[in-house]
Design an enzyme around this catalytic site. Structure first.
Site, mmCIF file in Angstrom:
data_model
loop_
_atom_site.group_PDB
_atom_site.id
_atom_site.type_symbol
_atom_site.label_atom_id
_atom_site.label_comp_id
_atom_site.label_asym_id
_atom_site.label_seq_id
_atom_site.Cartn_x
_atom_site.Cartn_y
_atom_site.Cartn_z
ATOM 1 N N ASN A 53 70.669 23.451 35.758
ATOM 2 C CA ASN A 53 69.252 23.169 36.015
ATOM 3 C C ASN A 53 68.516 24.496 35.950
ATOM 4 O O ASN A 53 68.519 25.271 36.913
ATOM 5 C CB ASN A 53 69.077 22.507 37.382
ATOM 6 C CG ASN A 53 67.635 22.155 37.689
ATOM 7 O OD1 ASN A 53 66.724 22.457 36.912
ATOM 8 N ND2 ASN A 53 67.404 21.525 38.822
ATOM 9 N N LYS A 83 70.389 26.842 38.653
ATOM 10 C CA LYS A 83 71.307 26.173 39.569
ATOM 11 C C LYS A 83 72.408 25.519 38.749
ATOM 12 O O LYS A 83 72.168 25.036 37.641
ATOM 13 C CB LYS A 83 70.565 25.127 40.410
ATOM 14 C CG LYS A 83 69.487 25.734 41.301
ATOM 15 C CD LYS A 83 68.749 24.657 42.082
ATOM 16 C CE LYS A 83 67.651 25.282 42.938
ATOM 17 N NZ LYS A 83 66.890 24.259 43.701
ATOM 18 N N ARG A 100 69.518 19.359 32.992
ATOM 19 C CA ARG A 100 68.314 18.676 33.452
ATOM 20 C C ARG A 100 67.137 19.192 32.636
ATOM 21 O O ARG A 100 66.885 20.390 32.581
ATOM 22 C CB ARG A 100 68.051 18.948 34.926
ATOM 23 C CG ARG A 100 66.747 18.318 35.426
ATOM 24 C CD ARG A 100 66.540 18.571 36.906
ATOM 25 N NE ARG A 100 65.303 17.943 37.372
ATOM 26 C CZ ARG A 100 64.198 18.596 37.700
ATOM 27 N NH1 ARG A 100 64.159 19.923 37.611
ATOM 28 N NH2 ARG A 100 63.124 17.955 38.121
ATOM 29 N N HIS A 155 61.324 12.305 38.626
ATOM 30 C CA HIS A 155 62.418 11.991 39.554
ATOM 31 C C HIS A 155 63.330 10.900 38.990
ATOM 32 O O HIS A 155 64.060 10.247 39.744
ATOM 33 C CB HIS A 155 61.896 11.533 40.920
ATOM 34 C CG HIS A 155 61.224 12.613 41.713
ATOM 35 N ND1 HIS A 155 60.151 12.372 42.543
ATOM 36 C CD2 HIS A 155 61.457 13.945 41.807
ATOM 37 C CE1 HIS A 155 59.769 13.499 43.113
ATOM 38 N NE2 HIS A 155 60.545 14.477 42.675
ATOM 39 N N HIS A 158 61.357 8.378 46.850
ATOM 40 C CA HIS A 158 61.977 9.706 46.780
ATOM 41 C C HIS A 158 61.042 10.655 47.516
ATOM 42 O O HIS A 158 60.003 11.068 46.988
ATOM 43 C CB HIS A 158 62.164 10.134 45.319
ATOM 44 C CG HIS A 158 62.804 11.470 45.165
ATOM 45 N ND1 HIS A 158 64.070 11.626 44.645
ATOM 46 C CD2 HIS A 158 62.369 12.714 45.465
ATOM 47 C CE1 HIS A 158 64.380 12.914 44.636
ATOM 48 N NE2 HIS A 158 63.352 13.592 45.130
ATOM 49 N N LEU A 159 61.394 10.983 48.759
ATOM 50 C CA LEU A 159 60.490 11.713 49.639
ATOM 51 C C LEU A 159 61.081 13.064 50.006
ATOM 52 O O LEU A 159 62.022 13.153 50.805
ATOM 53 C CB LEU A 159 60.216 10.905 50.917
ATOM 54 C CG LEU A 159 59.706 9.471 50.718
ATOM 55 C CD1 LEU A 159 59.517 8.783 52.058
ATOM 56 C CD2 LEU A 159 58.408 9.462 49.919
ATOM 57 N N GLY A 160 60.533 14.105 49.405
ATOM 58 C CA GLY A 160 60.917 15.466 49.724
ATOM 59 C C GLY A 160 59.691 16.336 49.622
ATOM 60 O O GLY A 160 58.573 15.878 49.841
ATOM 61 N N ASN A 161 59.865 17.601 49.264
ATOM 62 C CA ASN A 161 58.695 18.447 49.051
ATOM 63 C C ASN A 161 57.862 17.910 47.891
ATOM 64 O O ASN A 161 56.642 17.973 47.900
ATOM 65 C CB ASN A 161 59.115 19.887 48.782
ATOM 66 C CG ASN A 161 57.959 20.845 48.918
ATOM 67 O OD1 ASN A 161 57.214 20.812 49.898
ATOM 68 N ND2 ASN A 161 57.779 21.708 47.932
ATOM 69 N N ARG A 198 51.307 19.466 47.156
ATOM 70 C CA ARG A 198 50.546 18.737 46.147
ATOM 71 C C ARG A 198 49.746 17.610 46.800
ATOM 72 O O ARG A 198 50.228 16.932 47.699
ATOM 73 C CB ARG A 198 51.475 18.185 45.073
ATOM 74 C CG ARG A 198 51.940 19.221 44.076
ATOM 75 C CD ARG A 198 52.979 18.654 43.129
ATOM 76 N NE ARG A 198 54.329 19.033 43.523
ATOM 77 C CZ ARG A 198 55.443 18.545 42.982
ATOM 78 N NH1 ARG A 198 55.373 17.626 42.025
ATOM 79 N NH2 ARG A 198 56.623 18.943 43.387
ATOM 80 N N ASP A 214 56.464 22.064 55.216
ATOM 81 C CA ASP A 214 57.759 21.498 55.592
ATOM 82 C C ASP A 214 57.524 20.325 56.538
ATOM 83 O O ASP A 214 56.942 20.489 57.615
ATOM 84 C CB ASP A 214 58.617 22.576 56.262
ATOM 85 C CG ASP A 214 60.056 22.126 56.489
ATOM 86 O OD1 ASP A 214 60.262 20.988 56.926
ATOM 87 O OD2 ASP A 214 60.965 22.941 56.233
ATOM 88 N N VAL A 230 63.006 14.045 53.354
ATOM 89 C CA VAL A 230 62.191 13.330 54.332
ATOM 90 C C VAL A 230 62.677 11.892 54.483
ATOM 91 O O VAL A 230 62.855 11.388 55.600
ATOM 92 C CB VAL A 230 60.705 13.360 53.940
ATOM 93 C CG1 VAL A 230 59.868 12.560 54.931
ATOM 94 C CG2 VAL A 230 60.201 14.796 53.854
ATOM 95 N N GLY A 231 62.901 11.219 53.377
ATOM 96 C CA GLY A 231 63.328 9.828 53.423
ATOM 97 C C GLY A 231 64.639 9.642 54.158
ATOM 98 O O GLY A 231 64.835 8.663 54.891
ATOM 99 N N GLU A 236 71.562 14.009 42.071
ATOM 100 C CA GLU A 236 71.100 14.119 40.696
ATOM 101 C C GLU A 236 72.112 14.814 39.801
ATOM 102 O O GLU A 236 72.243 14.473 38.620
ATOM 103 C CB GLU A 236 69.761 14.852 40.666
ATOM 104 C CG GLU A 236 68.645 14.077 41.339
ATOM 105 C CD GLU A 236 67.345 14.835 41.421
ATOM 106 O OE1 GLU A 236 66.587 14.810 40.432
ATOM 107 O OE2 GLU A 236 67.090 15.455 42.468
#
Length: 397
Positions: A9, A16, A90, A179, A207-210, A240, A281, A330-331, A383
């Site tokens: 990635n 990564k 990716r 995503h 899909h809940l993150g940053n 965002r 955060d 978050v999710g 992923e």
């Protein structure tokens, strides 16, 4: 035949990687190279539960990948061309041209380059990662897995914006969604938890993150998603804004003299939870909310309300619903968010079990009460495994 896949990635200043079995998902090693092209960089290689970190200057992506391969040599496991089935990449944006993973060749590289205007921050780095891996692994099949591919099944009515035909036809202005690799993995895993074939499920996936998005998934295929032409549209995110009136751009330009770049920067990097509360955060927002901070309370409420609205909208789009599925940091980890966004929806067949919802766990699980018509599932995403799985399918086809 080996099933090992090296997943890469390449970001704007980072690389990564993970080495894993494309069928079982078992990882042998993973790592990252950070601050590529800067005066000092960091290489972290994780194997056998141990992190090996070193500070070093990394000039470019080729230097980054060579550094990662050096870490495999020093710390294991051994890796060479003969031991790999594929290298999976990716790639953020495939436009409307790619609905499946694709073997990398010169034509593919040219096409990804043509799509750079759609993802100017991501595709150039992804493209460089593809080219570098080709040079260093010339005899290993390279497979590009596109973040937008999953959403290419959306019907025309869902991906079309009500804008002039020339925008749509000449400039590719439409909803693409992102995503997608996460949605593919999570949808399949959710079907397993439900004891059904993925083709027989109707899901709203969050899909809940940053970065955050929602998708309506019927039979394992995307029928709508909250992110659009860019990853800015839809839910509130860390920095965002999510959905805003598009006329705000013109207003800020006329009234304050802001340039489009300044407005874009504010909406991408200074808005969302950060703009509402001063923290991007979600854990910090939740902590401040518990302490009575009014700005954090508003940020939490706006975030949860936006999630709730999309759940209702996509329930309507699907017509029937088997499960709401939450993934991302978050999710997966915020019981407070799940309760705020999904509590009180008993008339829609969604009945949370407070004890299950609040229980600390890391595995995939249901958090709904027995007898709830619609399940609420918490499913960790993977992923890299999805990229490895798709890459292996391509090379074995």
């Amino acid at each position: 035949m080996t099933r090992r896949v090296l997943v890469l990635n390449a970001g704007s200043s980072s690389l990564k990687y993970r080495l894993l079995d494309g069928v079982s998902g078992v990882a042998e090693a993973s790592g990252s190279v950070e601050r590529i092209g800067e005066d000092s960089g960091t290489l972290t290689h994780s194997v056998g539960g141990q992190d090996h970190t070193e500070e070093r200057r990394v000039a470019d992506f080729e230097d980054a990948l060579r550094s990662a391969l050096g870490a495999f040599d020093r710390h294991g496991p051994p890796i060479d061309q003969d031991s790999l089935a594929a290298v999976g990449h990716r790639v953020v944006h495939g436009g409307d041209l790619f609905a499946e993973p694709v073997l990398v060749d010169d034509r593919l590289l040219d096409t990804v380059e043509d799509l750079v205007p759609l993802a100017p921050l991501h595709n150039p780095a992804n493209l460089e990662g593809l080219r570098v891996a080709q040079r260093l692994f010339p005899d290993v099949p390279q497979v590009a897995v596109f973040d937008t591919a999953f959403h290419q099944t959306m019907p025309e009515r869902a991906y079309t914006y009500a804008v002039p035909a020339s925008w749509r036809e000449e400039h590719r202005i439409r909803r693409y969604g992102f995503h997608g690799t996460s949605y593919a993995f999570v949808s399949r895993r959710a079907a397993e938890l439900l004891g059904r074939a993925v083709e027989d499920t109707n899901l709203v996936v969050l899909h809940l993150g940053n970065g955050a998005s929602a998708a309506a998934v019927r039979g394992g295929r995307s029928v709508d998603t909250s992110m659009g032409f860019t990853p800015l549209e839809g839910l509130v995110m860390g920095t965002r804004s999510g959905d805003v009136d598009p006329a705000i751009h013109g207003h800020l330009h006329r009234e304050l003299g802001w340039s489009l770049d300044e407005i874009d920067r504010a909406l991408y990097r200074e808005s969302g939870l950060l703009g509402l509360s001063g923290a991007n955060d979600f854990r910090e927002v939740t902590r401040r909310r518990a302490a009575g901070d009014e700005a954090a309370t508003l940020a939490f409420d706006v975030y949860a309300y936006r999630v709730r609205k999309y759940v209702g909208a996509y329930y309507a789009a699907l017509g029937e619903l088997d499960a709401v599925v939450l993934t991302g940091g978050v999710g997966q980890h915020s019981a407070e968010l799940r309760a705020a966004a999904l509590g009180g929806l008993e008339r829609l067949g969604i009945v949370l079990d407070p004890a299950r919802n609040e229980a600390r766990a890391t595995d995939a699980r249901a958090v709904t009460a027995d007898g709830s018509a619609v399940a609420v599932l918490v499913v960790p995403t993977d992923e890299e495994w999805e990229i490895a799985r798709q890459a292996l399918e391509v090379v074995e086809a």
